[in-house]
Design an enzyme around this catalytic site. Structure first.
Site, PDB file in Angstrom:
ATOM      1  N   ASP A 147       0.830  -1.198   0.000  1.00 15.12           N
ATOM      2  CA  ASP A 147       0.000   0.000   0.000  1.00 15.12           C
ATOM      3  C   ASP A 147       0.868   1.253   0.000  1.00 15.12           C
ATOM      4  OD1 ASP A 147       0.961  -0.358   2.596  1.00 15.12           O
ATOM      5  OD2 ASP A 147      -0.999  -0.784   3.458  1.00 15.12           O
ATOM      6  N   ASN A 168      -7.096  -2.955  14.237  1.00 17.24           N
ATOM      7  CA  ASN A 168      -8.502  -3.232  13.936  1.00 17.24           C
ATOM      8  C   ASN A 168      -8.657  -4.450  13.023  1.00 17.24           C
ATOM      9  OD1 ASN A 168      -7.549  -2.247  11.536  1.00 17.24           O
ATOM     10  ND2 ASN A 168      -8.988  -0.546  11.348  1.00 17.24           N
ATOM     11  N   HIS A 184      -6.994  -4.941  10.175  1.00 15.88           N
ATOM     12  CA  HIS A 184      -6.755  -4.702   8.739  1.00 15.88           C
ATOM     13  C   HIS A 184      -5.474  -5.387   8.277  1.00 15.88           C
ATOM     14  CE1 HIS A 184      -4.355  -0.627   9.253  1.00 15.88           C
ATOM     15  NE2 HIS A 184      -3.548  -1.649   9.333  1.00 15.88           N
ATOM     16  N   GLU A 235      -9.543  -2.014   5.380  1.00 15.57           N
ATOM     17  CA  GLU A 235     -10.147  -1.756   6.679  1.00 15.57           C
ATOM     18  C   GLU A 235     -11.361  -2.675   6.887  1.00 15.57           C
ATOM     19  OE1 GLU A 235      -8.357  -0.108   8.508  1.00 15.57           O
ATOM     20  OE2 GLU A 235      -7.816   1.882   7.795  1.00 15.57           O
TER      21      GLU A 235
HETATM   22  P1  PGA Z   1       2.585  -1.710  12.636  1.00 11.62           P
HETATM   23  O1  PGA Z   1       1.422  -1.675  11.561  1.00 11.62           O
HETATM   24  O2  PGA Z   1       3.600  -2.697  12.152  1.00 11.62           O
HETATM   25  O3  PGA Z   1       3.119  -0.311  12.666  1.00 11.62           O
HETATM   26  O4  PGA Z   1       1.954  -2.133  13.930  1.00 11.62           O
HETATM   27  C1  PGA Z   1       0.897  -2.864  11.085  1.00 11.62           C
HETATM   28  C2  PGA Z   1      -0.270  -2.591  10.166  1.00 11.62           C
HETATM   29  O5  PGA Z   1      -1.017  -1.611  10.368  1.00 11.62           O
HETATM   30  O6  PGA Z   1      -0.453  -3.374   9.218  1.00 11.62           O
END
Ligand code: PGA
Length: 222
Positions: free
Chosen positions: A62, A123, A125, A130
């Protein structure tokens, strides 16, 4: 299904081992890479191993809808933590772009993705898919959830600077990978990881789609 490792160092080296093995077995590998805090140690490990990346092709999961040269873009993150420190060709690494259908075509122009490394958001995702994202979704422009904007504000000067939109690979895109590794670091991820891996398979928890894939490994450390 969840492999619990002793430390962040072990999490990083275990997933780096999997990437190294993939590249050594198949120099022309096509990989999907994540950003965020979780994979930083893995990238550091990979840089230190001095692998030959000259035939490897990568796709990032992304990117924010922002100037790719912005210091907080995922382009900048990847260049700083991996691409500028290994011998990958600049035209061999890709980020989702518009038109998103041509990005999907570029991904599948050869023979599909060999290995996809993922993180998980608080959450549930994966990439910027999302809760509520269709399991069939492809690469597209999405609005970020309030939770994600909050979580990612730590990387920006203020929460108002966090982009509100991004381009993300879809859940359908990710699921076409031959092998998927999910990494999670920290106790605050354990609950959502359990819900995703052992609970109901539902679009309300995007990572739960991984229960439908036949070659997924999950690595966690607290
Ligand atoms: P993080 O993010 O490694 O900063 O916890 C993971 C994500 O949102 O996929």
């Amino acid at each position: 299904m969840i492999n619990t490792l002793k430390s962040y160092k072990e999490l990083s080296s275990t997933v780096a081992d999997i990437v190294e093995y993939q590249i050594q077995e198949q120099p022309l590998s096509k990989l999907i890479f994540p950003t965020g805090s979780t994979p930083l140690g893995m990238y550091k490990e990979l840089v230190s191993r001095e692998l030959d990346w000259s035939d490897v092709i990568t796709f990032n999961l992304d990117e924010y809808l922002m100037n790719p040269d912005h210091p907080y873009s995922y382009h900048s993150f990847m260049r700083k933590n991996l691409f500028d420190r290994i011998n990958i060709y600049p035209d061999h690494y890709h980020f989702p772009y518009r038109p998103t259908l041509s990005f999907e075509d570029t991904m599948y122009a050869n023979k599909g993705i060999d290995l996809c490394i993922l993180g998980i958001g608080s959450n549930g995702h994966i990439a910027f898919n999302e809760p509520g994202s269709s399991f069939k979704s492809k690469t597209r422009v999405v609005d970020l959830s309030e939770q994600t904007i909050q979580d990612n504000s730590k990387y920006f000067d203020s929460i108002d600077d966090v982009p509100k939109q991004a381009i993300t690979m879809g859940l359908g895109t990710i699921m076409e990978s031959k092998k998927i590794i999910l990494m999670a670091n920290g106790n605050h991820k354990l609950n959502i990881l359990n819900v995703a891996m052992n609970g109901e398979v539902t679009e309300d928890v995007p990572a739960s789609i991984l229960q439908n894939h036949n070659n997924v490994e999950v690595y966690y450390c607290d």
